[in-house]
Scaffold this motif. Structure first.
Motif, PDB file in Angstrom:
ATOM      1  N   VAL A  76       0.972  -1.203   0.143  1.00  0.00           N
ATOM      2  CA  VAL A  76      -0.152   0.040  -0.017  1.00  0.00           C
ATOM      3  C   VAL A  76       0.903   1.304  -0.095  1.00  0.00           C
ATOM      4  O   VAL A  76       1.700   1.170   0.899  1.00  0.00           O
ATOM      5  CB  VAL A  76      -1.084   0.221   1.310  1.00  0.00           C
ATOM      6  N   ARG A  77       0.543   2.235  -0.765  1.00  0.00           N
ATOM      7  CA  ARG A  77       1.172   3.405  -0.928  1.00  0.00           C
ATOM      8  C   ARG A  77       0.331   4.780  -0.477  1.00  0.00           C
ATOM      9  O   ARG A  77       1.048   5.696  -0.146  1.00  0.00           O
ATOM     10  CB  ARG A  77       1.838   3.876  -2.373  1.00  0.00           C
ATOM     11  N   ARG A  78      -0.725   4.571  -0.541  1.00  0.00           N
ATOM     12  CA  ARG A  78      -1.726   5.514  -0.093  1.00  0.00           C
ATOM     13  C   ARG A  78      -2.668   4.921   1.105  1.00  0.00           C
ATOM     14  O   ARG A  78      -3.201   3.897   0.880  1.00  0.00           O
ATOM     15  CB  ARG A  78      -2.464   6.045  -1.174  1.00  0.00           C
ATOM     16  N   TRP A  79      -3.016   5.890   2.252  1.00  0.00           N
ATOM     17  CA  TRP A  79      -3.680   5.412   3.392  1.00  0.00           C
ATOM     18  C   TRP A  79      -4.888   6.397   3.525  1.00  0.00           C
ATOM     19  O   TRP A  79      -4.999   7.559   2.973  1.00  0.00           O
ATOM     20  CB  TRP A  79      -2.973   5.192   4.671  1.00  0.00           C
ATOM     21  N   MET A  80      -5.864   5.636   4.149  1.00  0.00           N
ATOM     22  CA  MET A  80      -6.947   6.680   4.766  1.00  0.00           C
ATOM     23  C   MET A  80      -6.579   7.470   5.710  1.00  0.00           C
ATOM     24  O   MET A  80      -7.257   8.659   6.034  1.00  0.00           O
ATOM     25  CB  MET A  80      -8.204   5.616   5.036  1.00  0.00           C
ATOM     26  N   SER A  81      -5.782   7.090   6.677  1.00  0.00           N
ATOM     27  CA  SER A  81      -5.493   7.800   7.655  1.00  0.00           C
ATOM     28  C   SER A  81      -3.630   7.839   8.139  1.00  0.00           C
ATOM     29  O   SER A  81      -3.217   6.682   7.784  1.00  0.00           O
ATOM     30  CB  SER A  81      -6.172   7.538   9.146  1.00  0.00           C
ATOM     31  N   SER A  82      -3.502   8.642   8.868  1.00  0.00           N
ATOM     32  CA  SER A  82      -2.112   8.520   9.272  1.00  0.00           C
ATOM     33  C   SER A  82      -1.840   7.398  10.312  1.00  0.00           C
ATOM     34  O   SER A  82      -0.770   6.483  10.232  1.00  0.00           O
ATOM     35  CB  SER A  82      -1.650   9.953  10.083  1.00  0.00           C
ATOM     36  N   SER A  83      -2.982   6.932  11.198  1.00  0.00           N
ATOM     37  CA  SER A  83      -2.673   5.707  12.008  1.00  0.00           C
ATOM     38  C   SER A  83      -2.630   4.331  10.944  1.00  0.00           C
ATOM     39  O   SER A  83      -1.894   3.520  11.350  1.00  0.00           O
ATOM     40  CB  SER A  83      -3.958   5.504  12.955  1.00  0.00           C
ATOM     41  N   ALA A  84      -3.368   4.437   9.946  1.00  0.00           N
ATOM     42  CA  ALA A  84      -3.285   3.220   9.021  1.00  0.00           C
ATOM     43  C   ALA A  84      -1.896   3.282   8.438  1.00  0.00           C
ATOM     44  O   ALA A  84      -1.505   2.177   8.195  1.00  0.00           O
ATOM     45  CB  ALA A  84      -4.417   3.314   7.770  1.00  0.00           C
TER      46      ALA A  84
END
Length: 133
Positions: A76-84
């Motif tokens: 994964v290179r893009r996340w829904m949140s910083s915690s993810a």
């Protein structure tokens, strides 16, 4: 090692606070999901490093029990949140460390590559992936 070998022992991971996993060897598949979530309350006394310690213990056991020759994971290179993002990067680092210590090759694939392989479309939605699986 020839990674197209259908007899290879492969551990497949979807690294997240709830990590989905599958293991295949000799045509037999084992699979599941493991949660590494902290409590949701702001005042939760659990240490922020606990999910990583739990994942460390879990991946050591998977490697010991299954003895995979290859670990394939969703890169994964893009996340829904910083915690993810923190969870993925921490779990990936721990996985790569244990794989290196055990001489296991790791290959990451993008979500679109996985979707295209499974369904023929890199834009397949979750329902289409479930239907295909």
């Amino acid at each position: 090692m020839n990674h197209t070998n259908t007899q290879a022992k492969i551990l497949s991971l979807d690294l997240a606070t709830t990590t989905g996993w599958a293991f295949i060897a000799n045509g037999v598949v084992d699979h599941g999901a493991q949660s590494f979530k902290l409590g949701t309350k702001k005042a939760d006394p659990k240490h922020a490093g606990l999910p990583f310690a739990q994942f460390d213990h879990w991946i050591i056991n998977r490697i010991h029990d299954y003895k995979p020759e290859l670990i394939v994971y969703e890169e994964v290179r893009r996340w829904m949140s910083s915690s993810a993002a923190w969870a993925f990067c921490g779990f990936r680092s721990i996985m790569l460390m244990h794989a290196a210590q055990n001489g296991i090759t790791c290959i990451g694939y993008s979500p679109t590559t996985i979707k295209k392989f499974a369904t023929g479309s890199g834009a397949a939605n979750k329902n289409k992936m479930i239907e295909t699986a």
